[in-house]
Design an enzyme around this catalytic site. Structure first.
Site, PDB file in Angstrom:
ATOM      1  N   SER A 146       6.078  59.718   6.179  1.00 22.42           N
ATOM      2  CA  SER A 146       7.495  59.461   5.926  1.00 22.42           C
ATOM      3  C   SER A 146       8.226  59.211   7.234  1.00 22.42           C
ATOM      4  CB  SER A 146       8.129  60.666   5.221  1.00 22.42           C
ATOM      5  OG  SER A 146       9.537  60.528   5.155  1.00 22.42           O
ATOM      6  N   TYR A 159      10.343  69.398   5.087  1.00 24.24           N
ATOM      7  CA  TYR A 159       9.670  68.146   4.730  1.00 24.24           C
ATOM      8  C   TYR A 159       9.317  67.333   5.973  1.00 24.24           C
ATOM      9  CZ  TYR A 159       9.034  63.536   2.544  1.00 24.24           C
ATOM     10  OH  TYR A 159       8.542  62.320   2.146  1.00 24.24           O
ATOM     11  N   LYS A 163       5.548  66.199   7.203  1.00 20.99           N
ATOM     12  CA  LYS A 163       5.152  64.801   7.327  1.00 20.99           C
ATOM     13  C   LYS A 163       4.804  64.445   8.776  1.00 20.99           C
ATOM     14  CE  LYS A 163       5.306  63.289   3.076  1.00 20.99           C
ATOM     15  NZ  LYS A 163       4.059  62.875   2.402  1.00 20.99           N
TER      16      LYS A 163
END
Length: 256
Positions: A146, A159, A163
């Site tokens: 991401s 998150y 990632k």
């Protein structure tokens, strides 16, 4: 080698996690169109069956195998099912992942660890389990990471960290697995999926579009096209690389 051969996956078996919707579904359908035998994995069987139907409409063969990628025993079963139905996989796409935006002051450490396990541990486990088959096929792994891995943005400490770890894992596994197995990643920017759409009203969508140099938000098909390239003979001399498919955005487009 002609252009049709360069981008063909004819006869290759591909395992795609998170294939029930969004990016994973788009990759599955495009791979099927390119001639791959596609093994679609996700937790929701009805979503998988719809993906399989779309793969069939695209002219390919596909199989739905429900799987929770957080459970290594289920990953082993997924791999065994793929081998039984279509033979040794030549392509693994680690697409399953995700996490909610978070406030680090109220996020428990076990939440961070859980997000890391879901986004990184599952990709590591399936890559390790599939390695002997991928070696046999001179195959490849594609990790869907991401843009949050490199953006400095509030609300994404869990998150974004996971990632970022997946991005680095991609580079490290490429060094470990070369020259028999290529390992690359795709870093999507803002992609309009069913998971994102509920967060956005018209104003938020317009703001995100304005912050994107290409002046549109991404579609799952944009990521699928990059995945097809990385899986195909056209990328035979590429490993350890991350393709950034983000409309040119070099900082966050998150509007909140």
């Amino acid at each position: 080698m002609g252009v049709d051969t360069l981008f063909s996956l004819e006869g290759k078996t591909a395992i795609i996690t998170g294939a029930g919707r969004g990016i994973g579904r788009a990759i599955a359908v495009l791979f099927a169109q390119a001639g791959a035998h596609v093994v679609c994995a996700a937790r929701t069987e009805s979503d998988l069956e719809h993906t399989v139907d779309l793969c069939g409409e695209a002219g390919g063969r596909a199989l739905a195998l429900p799987c929770d990628v957080s459970e290594e025993a289920q990953l082993e079963k997924l791999l065994a099912g793929a081998v039984e139905h279509f033979g040794s996989p030549a392509i693994v796409v680690n697409n399953a992942g995700g996490a909610w935006p978070n406030d680090p002051l109220t996020t428990r450490t076990d939440t961070l660890v859980k997000d890391f396990a879901f986004n990184v541990g599952s990709a590591f486990a399936l890559s390790r389990l599939a390695h002997p088959h991928l070696c046999e096929q001179q195959g490849c792994i594609i990790n869907i990471t991401s843009a949050s891995a490199r953006y400095a943005q509030a609300g994404f400490s869990s998150y974004g960290t996971a990632k970022a770890a997946l991005t680095q894992l991609t580079r490290l596994l490429a060094a470990d697995f070369a020259p028999n197995v290529r390992v690359n990643g795709i870093s999507p920017g803002t992609i309009m999926t069913s998971a994102l759409e509920p967060f956005l009203d018209d104003n938020a969508r317009q703001r995100m579009t304005e912050l994107t140099p290409m002046k549109r938000l991404g579609q799952p098909a944009d990521i699928a096209a990059a995945a097809l390239f990385l899986a195909s003979p056209a990328a035979a001399w590429i490993t350890g690389k991350i393709i950034e498919v983000d409309g040119g955005a070099e900082s966050t487009t998150w509007p909140f």
